[in-house]
Enzyme design. Sequence first.
Site, PDB file in Angstrom:
ATOM      1  N   ALA A  20       0.844  -1.202   0.000  1.00 56.11           N
ATOM      2  CA  ALA A  20       0.000   0.000   0.000  1.00 56.11           C
ATOM      3  C   ALA A  20       0.873   1.243   0.000  1.00 56.11           C
ATOM      4  O   ALA A  20       2.086   1.164   0.199  1.00 56.11           O
ATOM      5  CB  ALA A  20      -0.889   0.007   1.245  1.00 56.11           C
ATOM      6  N   LYS A  21       0.295   2.374  -0.222  1.00 55.03           N
ATOM      7  CA  LYS A  21       0.998   3.650  -0.076  1.00 55.03           C
ATOM      8  C   LYS A  21      -0.049   4.732   0.124  1.00 55.03           C
ATOM      9  O   LYS A  21      -1.186   4.603  -0.330  1.00 55.03           O
ATOM     10  CB  LYS A  21       1.807   3.971  -1.335  1.00 55.03           C
ATOM     11  CG  LYS A  21       2.999   4.860  -1.062  1.00 55.03           C
ATOM     12  CD  LYS A  21       4.151   4.046  -0.506  1.00 55.03           C
ATOM     13  CE  LYS A  21       5.354   4.882  -0.190  1.00 55.03           C
ATOM     14  NZ  LYS A  21       6.514   4.057   0.171  1.00 55.03           N
TER      15      LYS A  21
END
Length: 430
Positions: free
Chosen positions: A119-120
């Site tokens: 994720a980011k």
Amino acid sequence: MILDAPTAPAKFDGMEGELNPRESAEARLDEAAERLGLDEGIQKVLLFPSREVIVHIPVTLDDGRLEVFTGYRVQHSIARGPAKGGIRYSPDVTLDEVRALASWMTWKCAVADLPFGGAKGGVVCNPMILSQLELERITRRYTAELFEFIGPEIDVPAPDMNTNEQTMAWIMDTYSMHVRHTETAVVTGKPVQLGGSRGRVEATGRGAMIVVQQALARLNLNQKDPRVVIQGFGNVGGMAAKLMAEAGFKVVSIIEYDGAIYNANGLDIPALARHKRATGSITDFAGGENIDREEAFYLDTDILMPAATENVITSQNAHKLRTKILCEGANGPTTHLADKILDEKGIFVIPDILANTGGVTVSYFEWVQDRQGYFWNEQMVNERLAEVMVNGFRSVMEYGEKHAVNNRIAAYMLAMDRVAFAIKLRGIYA
Ligand code: NAD
């Protein structure tokens, strides 16, 4: 590959394309997928993020004005476990960039064999002109808006560009207020006093050093006092330089954005760090001589470690490198068009998705310790980090040998194989 969804990545031509990290990542993924014989459907699943959240955060500024900031959180994959990845604050953050970085996290976690997806996140803001109180309000409201999308079993953020231990402490506190108990495992990269892990600050540099040692042994090169050139004297480069010098390496040159410093006998790294703290620069250091940055980058050396920023090795300059090993401490320092030139030159590349996984590995240890409520000493952290790095290195080498591909494609094949296997095993819920 057929792409028709709205988030289909744009293709670029020429140098613009070469410098687009998403373009580079996709070129390598396409090749790895082809070599693996991955079916087209699974490829599509891997290409698109599983979830994208956009929030618009109203925040009262110190002067009483109300401002609205845009924030993103992209979860690329949760096939192997909760999503994992940093949050960056920058005026330049775009959804497309966050998507690319989220997928990068999926591959890194898979190479290191951590039970996480990728994720980011990001908030479009300029931390240079915001006060601490304004940053705190942005962070708390961003966390509150994402409340149902993050959590120890869902998605575990960490620091990235312009966010730090303090940011993670605010996220942890805000989340904990909502769940009505202290929940340290919701983020990693926290201060040690609030459930952070010992050894986290050194982890990325230490991990990079460990894979370099593996490479030196594998290539039968000088393991006693190999010569190293490092670009970037920040967290990753500074820690790698310090630990390598302690281990007997000769760190002959450090390159920063404003100059480079050289000493053929090896720089005194703690003294250089003191000089930088005192003067704000590594240049004019008494224990070395100033050298042209380009000249330093192309020195004849055993190891070159770009640990600053992306796209520093391209089709325009790769032929000038004179290193035996290229260890990518930074994310995306090499473009896909440079890969072929490095192959032809016989440079042994330790790709970013292997070389800099030390940070996320110790983040995983932090999450484990928080959930256990039992904190390890630094020796245990470092031993377990070494085990993960060595296993990752060996697995990449095995894929490379088995499929006769370079280390980078081998790392992508390993990662895609692991994620695809998890997706197939779980099956598609519908
Ligand atoms: P940092 O900001 O602490 O350090 C970067 C250093 O590089 C700074 O000292 C900066 O002055 C210097 N620099 C910037 N541009 C430069 C240039 N063009 N030439 C020479 N020097 C330059 O950042 P960091 O945390 O050390 O991260 C460095 C790289 O490693 C980034 O690509 C980051 O994404 C990657 N990375 C970091 C971690 C981590 O745990 N910190 C983990 C994985 C990957």
